[in-house]
Design an enzyme around this catalytic site. Structure first.
Site, PDB file in Angstrom:
ATOM      1  N   CYS A  73       0.668  -0.795  -0.077  1.00 26.12           N
ATOM      2  CA  CYS A  73      -0.168  -0.377  -0.073  1.00 26.12           C
ATOM      3  C   CYS A  73       0.856   1.477  -0.580  1.00 26.12           C
ATOM      4  CB  CYS A  73      -0.635   0.053   1.616  1.00 26.12           C
ATOM      5  SG  CYS A  73      -2.067   1.351   1.218  1.00 26.12           S
ATOM      6  N   HIS A 164      -1.957  -4.379 -10.989  1.00 24.18           N
ATOM      7  CA  HIS A 164      -3.068  -3.273 -10.629  1.00 24.18           C
ATOM      8  C   HIS A 164      -3.516  -3.785 -12.519  1.00 24.18           C
ATOM      9  CE1 HIS A 164      -1.978  -1.232  -7.642  1.00 24.18           C
ATOM     10  NE2 HIS A 164      -0.817  -1.940  -7.489  1.00 24.18           N
ATOM     11  N   GLU A 213     -10.009  -0.474  -5.634  1.00 22.32           N
ATOM     12  CA  GLU A 213      -9.040  -0.743  -4.934  1.00 22.32           C
ATOM     13  C   GLU A 213      -9.592  -2.180  -4.925  1.00 22.32           C
ATOM     14  OE1 GLU A 213      -6.302   0.330  -2.195  1.00 22.32           O
ATOM     15  OE2 GLU A 213      -7.114   2.663  -2.641  1.00 22.32           O
ATOM     16  N   CYS A 222      -4.546   5.683  -4.102  1.00 19.15           N
ATOM     17  CA  CYS A 222      -3.285   4.771  -4.082  1.00 19.15           C
ATOM     18  C   CYS A 222      -2.650   5.110  -4.387  1.00 19.15           C
ATOM     19  CB  CYS A 222      -4.845   3.880  -4.656  1.00 19.15           C
ATOM     20  SG  CYS A 222      -3.483   1.840  -5.579  1.00 19.15           S
ATOM     21  N   GLY A 225      -1.218   2.284  -7.095  1.00 19.36           N
ATOM     22  CA  GLY A 225      -1.747   2.248  -8.433  1.00 19.36           C
ATOM     23  C   GLY A 225      -1.409   3.271  -9.430  1.00 19.36           C
TER      24      GLY A 225
END
Length: 285
Positions: A73, A164, A213, A222, A225
């Site tokens: 994260c 992703h 997410e 994110c 991301g």
């Protein structure tokens, strides 16, 4: 249980200091669901544990709002770095963080007092495009076309230690983030699920960004991301390496650079919202 609620660009988690607190491992998914509940808990995108590592300077363990464990994260890494530095668990400005997705390198930027951190840079490592590394069913490293929300979508699969799928669109405000994102997250092409990013390139160094997410749904930001989106943009010839890209997320801006050396640097804020005590309970959620 003592907690700290923190956010990176509005992506908020409940942070628990397991240097001090003792939590049962089998209870963590339930606890994550409880604290994330905005009506009956504290309200957040999930739960993050900050604690000791056997081989790095500090360890970060992440649970999504649905109780599933995440490999990494980006926004959580920045908040973890701030927490570890400000609480004296690390004394240097550059240190390592163990995650389920691998080791991350953090650099904190303290204020003039040397005590408070609001800006953090994370070396996120190198993006991976081979489908087996993401994972995606089948073999390849090219774009993938899938059906969702009544349309065909061209996705660029990328791994930043977690999976992703980046989609380039003309207008992120018009993108069906909730409907298409939810369907693609659980598509059979992604055996471990996937985070879905909708991206519009304003210029080669500026992009607009929205995300669905895995395990949490729509969030304000994110970090992994944003890194995946910049990697996909460079791979598609929409940007280039060693160029800092400003990523506009609903919660604010991140600054992402894919270095020629291979790794991606992410710089952004990390803020404390509040601290408090939470009465843990055993009722199922």
């Amino acid at each position: 249980m003592r907690f700290t609620k923190m956010h990176g660009l509005g992506n908020s988690y409940i942070y628990v200091d397991v240097f001090e607190e003792t939590l049962e491992e089998h209870e963590l998914p339930r606890l994550a669901r409880q604290v994330a509940d905005k009506n009956k808990g504290i309200g957040s995108d999930g739960l993050i544990l900050v604690g000791p590592s056997t081989h790095e300077d500090v360890k970060m363990q992440v649970f999504n709002a649905d109780g599933s464990e995440a490999k990494n994260c980006g926004n959580g890494l920045r908040c973890t770095a701030k927490y570890a530095y400000e609480h004296g668990y690390v004394s240097k400005e550059r240190f390592t963080i163990e995650t389920l997705g691998g080791t991350m390198k953090a650099t904190v930027h303290p204020d003039n007092t040397g005590q408070t951190v609001s800006l953090v840079t994370i070396d996120m490592g190198a993006p991976k495009f081979n489908w087996r590394d993401i994972p995606v069913k089948g073999t390849g490293k090219n774009e993938l076309v899938l059906e969702a929300a009544g349309s065909s979508w061209q996705l660029a699969p990328v791994s930043m230690g977690n999976p992703h799928a980046v989609i380039f669109v003309d207008d992120v405000e018009q993108a069906p983030v909730e409907k298409a994102g939810a369907e693609l997250e659980t598509h059979e092409a992604f055996p471990e699920g996937v985070n879905v990013e909708f991206v519009h390139m304003r210029r080669s160094d500026v992009m607009d960004f929205r995300v669905w997410e895995r395990g949490s749904g729509i969030t304000q930001a994110c970090g992994t991301g944003a890194c995946a989106a910049v990697a996909a943009a460079v791979a598609a010839g929409k940007s280039e390496k060693d160029k800092e890209v400003t990523v506009h997320l609903p919660g604010g801006d991140l600054y992402i650079t894919w270095q020629s050396s291979g790794n991606i640097l992410m710089t952004g804020n990390a803020e404390v919202i509040c601290t408090g005590d939470y009465e843990t309970r055993r009722a199922s959620v």
